[in-house]
Design an enzyme around this catalytic site. Structure first.
Site, PDB file in Angstrom:
ATOM      1  N   LYS A  83       0.815  -1.207   0.000  1.00 59.09           N
ATOM      2  CA  LYS A  83       0.000   0.000   0.000  1.00 59.09           C
ATOM      3  C   LYS A  83       0.855   1.265   0.000  1.00 59.09           C
ATOM      4  O   LYS A  83       0.673   2.145  -0.848  1.00 59.09           O
ATOM      5  CB  LYS A  83      -0.867  -0.059   1.254  1.00 59.09           C
ATOM      6  N   ASP A 114      -3.923   8.189   2.507  1.00 55.97           N
ATOM      7  CA  ASP A 114      -3.540   6.894   3.058  1.00 55.97           C
ATOM      8  C   ASP A 114      -4.606   6.446   4.060  1.00 55.97           C
ATOM      9  O   ASP A 114      -5.284   7.280   4.653  1.00 55.97           O
ATOM     10  CB  ASP A 114      -2.186   7.070   3.771  1.00 55.97           C
ATOM     11  N   GLU A 115      -4.735   5.161   4.274  1.00 56.14           N
ATOM     12  CA  GLU A 115      -5.682   4.619   5.271  1.00 56.14           C
ATOM     13  C   GLU A 115      -7.062   5.255   5.128  1.00 56.14           C
ATOM     14  O   GLU A 115      -7.665   5.704   6.108  1.00 56.14           O
ATOM     15  CB  GLU A 115      -5.177   4.881   6.698  1.00 56.14           C
ATOM     16  N   GLN A 138      -9.595  -3.671   7.138  1.00 54.15           N
ATOM     17  CA  GLN A 138      -8.733  -3.263   8.250  1.00 54.15           C
ATOM     18  C   GLN A 138      -9.268  -2.022   8.952  1.00 54.15           C
ATOM     19  O   GLN A 138      -8.514  -1.289   9.598  1.00 54.15           O
ATOM     20  CB  GLN A 138      -7.313  -3.005   7.753  1.00 54.15           C
ATOM     21  N   ARG A 180      -0.431  -9.862  10.634  1.00 55.80           N
ATOM     22  CA  ARG A 180       0.851  -9.291  11.070  1.00 55.80           C
ATOM     23  C   ARG A 180       1.976 -10.315  10.937  1.00 55.80           C
ATOM     24  O   ARG A 180       3.148  -9.971  10.907  1.00 55.80           O
ATOM     25  CB  ARG A 180       0.804  -8.847  12.544  1.00 55.80           C
TER      26      ARG A 180
END
Length: 723
Positions: free
Chosen positions: A35, A220-221, A251, A603
């Site tokens: 990303k 972003d995000e 997420q 993770r």
DNA sequence: TACTATTTAATTTTT
DNA sequence: TTAAATAGTA
């Protein structure tokens, strides 16, 4: 133009995203799919290949760390510094705009940013001032209410009380809070965003200016944007701006603080013809781990849909360990860590993840006993420490005498004989005359106060004036140093006994060196002190900035987002703990927990251990629980149950069975709790049960109290008397 | 005003 | 259990 450095090492989907035409684009980027790389390469592509000036680019992130990393990586790729490129957090960029256009934003030039701790103190003080009962109007709840409204872009005047006196009071407190902030030139985090939005919305020329400037907006995000952030973006993108947003609906784990995944859908409506690119190839984890993650998240409805895959190896199965209790769980984890370290691996390549911070304690004890160095994420950050905030409060007062928040904080610290009485009079005066405490102090000291109190107040005020005078023209760090000593803070903390005082004094010294190494941005054109103070508020600094020792990493799954480790332990996988009791009943809540689980699993690069305990001590009480439902959602072929190599010595009384029955009796129904039941609470008085949920020690009831309003109470603590 | 006893409630966190 | 806030005491 040689575009190879920008495009090589990108897969097809990534390349498609990076080289997309100047049209709105939505990049759905799964965990570990590159990303940040796409964002960085997109920026480089625009600048280097499309010839877009860095000046016309805006890149937004959620954390300072992400912003710094993005800038660093872009410069690394382009091999040239990009000063004119605006990269920052939503808050940082909003702040920059407000500083530049403080007049239009209707703020005083020297406005100060307050953090949530300051905000809470301010609200508490406000309640005292208005003589509002703070047991009925809980400061935390008011803070939450205010922030939630601001996150939605709502001012008090936009809110309807719905004829609900509770709500009416909330709105009125919100209103008073705003007045206090405005008077003191104080801006909280949510206010930064809200103001920046209003600034653009209400100033056509400014809006036109920024729209013209920012041709490309990189975000972003994106799944974490709240309403006001999204509104601000949409406003900026306006007609011609090209938004390029990257996110992962799977997420999204911050709904509880206002983030709305729905913006991903909304985006496609607001920007018709949006190009959607999915990044599904994962470069991080083994196929087993990805398959497990995919299977778990598949249980969520309303997803955009996405399946991670890898060209890499299948890898080892996920190990699940059923511990007897939390000690056994910790022992198991530590045993595996020992093996890992003995095999010559780095401790820093391993992480222990958990749902809530309280879980770290037992693990830490185990690690200490085993003498394995570790680092716990989270906790107090540098600029949040008491002594640092005290010192900053002096500095803020020097910069802005009307900052009541800072005034109250240090007016009597160190003690200088300004007690509750005196302060009460000053507050009354300030309230009556709608002025700051500073002015009130000056006015009162000359007539209303008796000699001793008046002297104390005058002494304090001239101390501040003196510090302001003597530090004028000094270098920033000299200013800080001067203030720390003149204020008496250094002396004050030195007297504090034990190691604590020592650390505090050290921290104050550290503040001076932080000021020394602080580089004001010449483009900002504001006094270095103000810039430093803003920096302190916006970037709270590291938690434990301990030197780079090789440490096992302990953190919540929330803070693990964005990180990766070869070896990961997810502990406390029990229903009630994860998914958390408080989210279990609500489908939205449960889905968010599942996303958190997805984050946790992804993770891990190579090895993933999942542990749960049959019995766990929570709030000092033993609880029995079942393995998390999320474990059952992992396909069996990816899981290997781990049996203890040595039989764990279980207590002889085969505790589980009889006790389980016992804890069941604690559940709601068997205590005679039912909806509509009249109950009495020691503090809140009489009320009626509206709702109940959960079992055992976690069982909670919602009670509508006659005088105290509606509250959720944990049954095993509330001691309700049936009426 | 500073220290100690008592009470209370109990995710997740960045800015 | 334990951390934090509050109330009470020296």
């Amino acid at each position: 133009m040689d575009v190879t450095p920008i495009l090589e090492e990108l897969n097809d989907a990534q390349r498609q995203a990076v080289t997309a035409p100047a049209e709105p684009a939505l990049i759905i980027a799964g965990a570990g799919s590159g990303k940040t790389r796409v964002l960085v390469h997109r920026a480089a592509w625009l600048i280097d290949v499309e010839g877009v000036s860095p000046h016309s680019l805006l890149a937004v992130t959620f954390t300072n760390k992400a912003a710094a990393e993005m800038r660093h990586r872009i410069e690394e790729l382009l091999k040239v510094p990009v000063q004119h490129l605006w990269i920052g957090t939503f808050h940082g960029l909003a702040h920059r705009m407000l500083r530049r256009h403080w007049r239009e934003a209707k703020l005083p030039q020297g406005f100060q940013i307050i953090d949530s701790d300051d905000q809470l103190r301010l609200i508490k003080r406000l309640l005292k001032n208005l003589e509002v009962d703070d047991s009925r109007w809980v400061p935390k709840e008011i803070q939450w209410f205010i922030n939630a409204q601001k996150d939605e872009g709502l001012r008090p005047q936009h809110l309807d009380d719905d004829n609900d006196p509770n709500r009416r009071q909330m709105i009125s407190l919100y209103q008073s809070y705003e007045e206090i902030c405005q008077r003191g030139g104080l801006v909280d985090f949510a206010e930064l965003l809200l103001r920046a939005h209003e600034l653009l919305r209400d100033n056509d020329e400014l809006l036109a200016h920024y729209r013209r400037r920012f041709q490309h907006l990189l975000v972003d995000e994106f799944q974490d944007t709240n309403a006001i952030q999204y509104a601000w973006l949409r406003l900026l993108a306006g007609g011609d701006g090209v938004p390029f947003v990257v996110g992962d609906d799977d997420q999204s784990i911050y709904r509880w603080r206002g983030a709305r995944v729905e913006h991903i859908h909304q985006f496609q409506k607001d920007f018709p013809g949006t190009r959607v690119v999915k990044l599904e190839q994962n470069y991080r984890s083994t196929a087993t781990i990805l398959n497990a993650a995919n299977a778990v998240i598949a249980n969520n409805a309303s997803r955009l849909g996405k399946n991670l895959w890898t060209e890499g190896a299948e890898g080892e199965p996920i190990k699940v360990y059923s511990a007897y209790n939390e000690r056994d769980e910790a022992d198991f984890v530590i045993g595996r860590l020992r093996d890992w370290i003995d095999q010559g691996n780095l401790r820093a390549d391993s992480a222990i993840l958990y749902r809530s911070n309280a879980q770290s304690r037992v693990l830490e004890e185990g690690l200490i006993n085993a003498r394995i160095p570790y680092r716990v994420y989270g906790g107090l950050r540098f600029f949040e420490r008491m002594e640092i905030k005290d010192a900053l409060a002096y500095l803020r007062l020097i910069s802005n005498r009307d900052d009541d928040s800072s005034f109250e904080r240090i007016v009597n610290k160190p003690t200088r004989g300004i007690g509750a009485r005196t302060l009460e009079m000053m507050r009354a005066y300030a309230r009556a005359n709608a002025c700051s405490m500073w002015r009130a102090g000056g006015a009162i000291a000359s007539d209303d106060l008796n000699g001793r109190a008046a002297n104390a107040v005058n002494a304090f005020m001239s101390l501040i004036e003196r510090m302001a005078r003597e530090t004028q023209g000094l270098e920033l760090h000299d200013k800080v140093d001067h203030v720390i000593h003149l204020s008496g803070l250094a002396e004050f903390f030195k007297k504090e006994k034990g190691e604590k005082g020592e650390t505090r004094v050290e921290n104050l010294a550290e503040l001076v060196s932080a000021a020394k190494s602080f580089e004001p941005d010449p483009a900002e054109d504001m006094p270095p002190l103000d810039e430093f103070l803003a920096h302190a508020a916006l970037e709270a600094g590291e938690g434990q900035a301990d030197a780079w020792e090789d440490c096992v990493q302990l953190m919540t799954m929330h803070s693990a987002k964005g990180l990766e480790f070869p070896l990961v332990f997810i502990c406390g996988m029990e229903d009630g703990l994860f998914p958390h009791q408080r989210s279990i009943a609500d489908p939205h809540g449960l889905e968010e927990e599942r996303r958190l689980c997805y984050v946790g699993i992804t993770r891990a690069k190579q090895t993933l251990y999942i542990t749960h305990a049959e019995q766990r001590r929570l709030h000092g009480m033993d609880n029995f629980s079942h393995p998390s439902r999320f474990i059952a959602e992992i396909p069996a072929e990816h899981v290997e149950e781990v049996r203890p190599r040595v039989q764990v010595s279980r207590p002889l009384r085969s505790a589980a069975a009889p006790r389980r029955r016992q804890s069941a009796t604690a559940s709601g129904n068997e205590l005679g709790i039912r909806l509509g039941q009249h109950v009495r609470h020691k503090k809140f008085g009489d009320g009626v049960i509206l709702n109940c949920e959960g079992q055992g020690a976690h069982a909670r009831v919602e009670v509508n109290f006659e005088s105290a309003g509606t509250k959720w109470l944990v049954l095993s603590y509330a001691n309700l008397e049936l009426m």
